[in-house]
Design an enzyme around this catalytic site. Structure first.
Site, PDB file in Angstrom:
ATOM      1  N   ASP A  60     -89.541  68.384  39.305  1.00 13.14           N
ATOM      2  CA  ASP A  60     -89.482  69.814  39.659  1.00 13.14           C
ATOM      3  C   ASP A  60     -90.119  70.061  41.046  1.00 13.14           C
ATOM      4  OD1 ASP A  60     -92.083  69.303  38.033  1.00 13.14           O
ATOM      5  OD2 ASP A  60     -92.500  71.090  39.224  1.00 13.14           O
ATOM      6  N   TYR A  71     -94.964  64.510  48.462  1.00 15.28           N
ATOM      7  CA  TYR A  71     -94.356  63.889  47.278  1.00 15.28           C
ATOM      8  C   TYR A  71     -92.999  64.542  46.994  1.00 15.28           C
ATOM      9  CZ  TYR A  71     -93.511  63.110  42.277  1.00 15.28           C
ATOM     10  OH  TYR A  71     -92.925  62.809  41.059  1.00 15.28           O
TER      11      TYR A  71
HETATM   12  N1  LIG Z   1     -95.529  62.093  35.392  1.00 20.98           N
HETATM   13  C1  LIG Z   1     -94.964  63.260  35.631  1.00 20.98           C
HETATM   14  O1  LIG Z   1     -95.537  64.322  35.310  1.00 20.98           O
HETATM   15  C2  LIG Z   1     -93.616  63.365  36.279  1.00 20.98           C
HETATM   16  C3  LIG Z   1     -93.078  64.644  36.480  1.00 20.98           C
HETATM   17  C4  LIG Z   1     -91.835  64.757  37.078  1.00 20.98           C
HETATM   18  C5  LIG Z   1     -91.129  63.639  37.441  1.00 20.98           C
HETATM   19  N2  LIG Z   1     -91.661  62.415  37.263  1.00 20.98           N
HETATM   20  C6  LIG Z   1     -90.868  61.266  37.718  1.00 20.98           C
HETATM   21  O2  LIG Z   1     -90.752  60.334  36.648  1.00 20.98           O
HETATM   22  C7  LIG Z   1     -90.693  59.007  37.168  1.00 20.98           C
HETATM   23  C8  LIG Z   1     -91.763  58.160  36.488  1.00 20.98           C
HETATM   24  O3  LIG Z   1     -93.028  58.748  36.776  1.00 20.98           O
HETATM   25  P1  LIG Z   1     -94.360  58.269  36.041  1.00 20.98           P
HETATM   26  O4  LIG Z   1     -95.157  59.474  35.748  1.00 20.98           O
HETATM   27  O5  LIG Z   1     -94.019  57.288  34.962  1.00 20.98           O
HETATM   28  O6  LIG Z   1     -95.059  57.510  37.247  1.00 20.98           O
HETATM   29  P2  LIG Z   1     -96.123  56.349  37.249  1.00 20.98           P
HETATM   30  O7  LIG Z   1     -96.874  56.313  35.979  1.00 20.98           O
HETATM   31  O8  LIG Z   1     -96.836  56.455  38.554  1.00 20.98           O
HETATM   32  O9  LIG Z   1     -95.189  55.076  37.264  1.00 20.98           O
HETATM   33  C9  LIG Z   1     -94.459  54.753  38.407  1.00 20.98           C
HETATM   34  C10 LIG Z   1     -94.024  53.309  38.295  1.00 20.98           C
HETATM   35  O10 LIG Z   1     -93.397  52.969  39.542  1.00 20.98           O
HETATM   36  C11 LIG Z   1     -93.817  51.670  39.880  1.00 20.98           C
HETATM   37  N3  LIG Z   1     -93.763  51.474  41.321  1.00 20.98           N
HETATM   38  C12 LIG Z   1     -94.416  52.143  42.271  1.00 20.98           C
HETATM   39  N4  LIG Z   1     -94.116  51.661  43.487  1.00 20.98           N
HETATM   40  C13 LIG Z   1     -93.247  50.647  43.283  1.00 20.98           C
HETATM   41  C14 LIG Z   1     -92.562  49.748  44.134  1.00 20.98           C
HETATM   42  N5  LIG Z   1     -92.708  49.798  45.454  1.00 20.98           N
HETATM   43  N6  LIG Z   1     -91.741  48.828  43.578  1.00 20.98           N
HETATM   44  C15 LIG Z   1     -91.585  48.768  42.242  1.00 20.98           C
HETATM   45  N7  LIG Z   1     -92.199  49.609  41.383  1.00 20.98           N
HETATM   46  C16 LIG Z   1     -93.012  50.519  41.899  1.00 20.98           C
HETATM   47  C17 LIG Z   1     -95.260  51.578  39.379  1.00 20.98           C
HETATM   48  O11 LIG Z   1     -95.596  50.253  39.211  1.00 20.98           O
HETATM   49  P3  LIG Z   1     -97.143  49.779  39.137  1.00 20.98           P
HETATM   50  O12 LIG Z   1     -97.688  50.310  37.869  1.00 20.98           O
HETATM   51  O13 LIG Z   1     -97.027  48.304  39.174  1.00 20.98           O
HETATM   52  O14 LIG Z   1     -97.784  50.361  40.350  1.00 20.98           O
HETATM   53  C18 LIG Z   1     -95.180  52.338  38.063  1.00 20.98           C
HETATM   54  O15 LIG Z   1     -94.839  51.478  37.004  1.00 20.98           O
HETATM   55  C19 LIG Z   1     -90.872  59.137  38.682  1.00 20.98           C
HETATM   56  O16 LIG Z   1     -89.607  59.155  39.284  1.00 20.98           O
HETATM   57  C20 LIG Z   1     -91.526  60.502  38.860  1.00 20.98           C
HETATM   58  O17 LIG Z   1     -91.214  61.054  40.118  1.00 20.98           O
HETATM   59  C21 LIG Z   1     -92.898  62.239  36.670  1.00 20.98           C
END
Ligand SMILES: NC(=O)c1ccc[n+]([C@@H]2O[C@H](COP(=O)([O-])OP(=O)(O)OC[C@H]3O[C@@H](n4cnc5c(N)ncnc54)[C@H](OP(=O)(O)O)[C@@H]3O)[C@@H](O)[C@H]2O)c1
Length: 249
Positions: free
Chosen positions: A58, A81
């Site tokens: 969002d 971001y």
């Molecule tokens: N959490 C929220 O509230 C939220 C809200 C809206 C949208 N989203 C979207 O949902 C998706 C997942 O988010 P999340 O909350 O699960 O995020 P997260 O916990 O930060 O997980 C992100 C993942 O991406 C991996 N990563 C980061 N840089 C990388 C790279 N260069 N190459 C390969 N892997 C990489 C990380 O690996 P490592 O652990 O090894 O660093 C981690 O496993 C994202 O697209 C985010 O924008 C999340």
């Protein structure tokens, strides 16, 4: 041989992204050039139409207004971001790949570090807790999104459903109301007298000094997802209560 590519990798530290702009753009946007190119090459070599399921946020919206943001509403991110994620979306949209971009918000889970766990820890030590009460959205459990993804992967020809969709829990709240719900659920499960714990203080986002601006309105409209897919949306309270129960019992 893959049937689908799911990209949930992202640079997600909203505060740090303001300082590490190049890295945020490398992971959240430029990486999509490579991913789309690889899918294109694969499609050409094997005469396939490999779908890409990509997660977005969002934060691509500016957070104005009081209505849920719809998938085709104008995007206008207010921090790095959000800008990097919006750029990633644009790269996918202008590619030849059959994409499903799933924007979500306020994701929490029984795993990893997140808002629910932070608040629970503070409640357990009876610490003073102040939480923002003027940002609106729907707390959504990662398990709920994962279940939808599993169902999606069972469907035939998802590439024909190409598009931008929103996925979040039903209902809306503020971070303060969510924290208060966590407190009340804790009291119920643990049988603690309400008076034994400090109440949570509602505060305005303007009292928090942060490097990144945050959208005030994180509401997402999920109508197109519901229309296109067999998608059963559950209320945020149901989803959050399940996480709390798992963590406390
Ligand atoms: N959490 C929220 O509230 C939220 C809200 C809206 C949208 N989203 C979207 O949902 C998706 C997942 O988010 P999340 O909350 O699960 O995020 P997260 O916990 O930060 O997980 C992100 C993942 O991406 C991996 N990563 C980061 N840089 C990388 C790279 N260069 N190459 C390969 N892997 C990489 C990380 O690996 P490592 O652990 O090894 O660093 C981690 O496993 C994202 O697209 C985010 O924008 C999340």
């Amino acid at each position: 041989m893959p049937d689908v590519i799911v990209n949930a990798a992202a640079y997600t530290n909203v505060e740090k992204a303001e300082l590490e702009q190049d890295l945020a753009f490398a992971v959240n946007s430029h990486a999509l050039v490579n991913i789309c190119e690889e899918i294109d090459n694969f499609n050409r070599e094997y005469s396939r139409d490999l779908p890409l399921i990509h997660f977005s946020t969002d934060y691509v919206f500016n957070g104005d207004g009081n209505e849920p943001n719809r998938p085709l509403d104008k995007i206008n991110p207010i921090n790095i971001y959000g800008r990097s994620k919006a750029e990633g979306e644009k790269i996918i949209l202008s590619s030849d790949v059959s994409y499903l971009i799933l924007r979500t918000s306020w994701v929490v889970s029984r795993y990893g570090n997140n808002f629910v766990k932070t608040i629970l820890k503070k409640i357990e030590t009876n610490s003073e807790i102040s939480v923002v009460n003027d940002q609106y959205g729907a707390p959504t459990s990662a398990e709920f999104i994962a279940d939808f993804l599993c169902e999606l992967l069972q469907l035939e020809s998802i590439e024909s459903k190409k598009g931008l969709y929103h996925i979040c829990a039903e209902g809306e709240t503020t971070w303060y109301e969510l924290a208060d719900f966590i407190l009340k659920t804790f009291i119920k499960i643990r049988g603690v007298p309400e008076k034994a714990l400090l109440p949570i203080n509602p505060i305005s986002a303007s009292t928090f000094k942060t490097s990144a601006k945050r959208p005030r309105n994180s509401r997402l409209c999920c109508k197109s997802l519901k229309k296109t897919f067999p998608f059963k949306q559950t209320h945020w309270k149901t989803q959050i209560a399940e996480i709390i129960k798992f963590l406390l019992e």
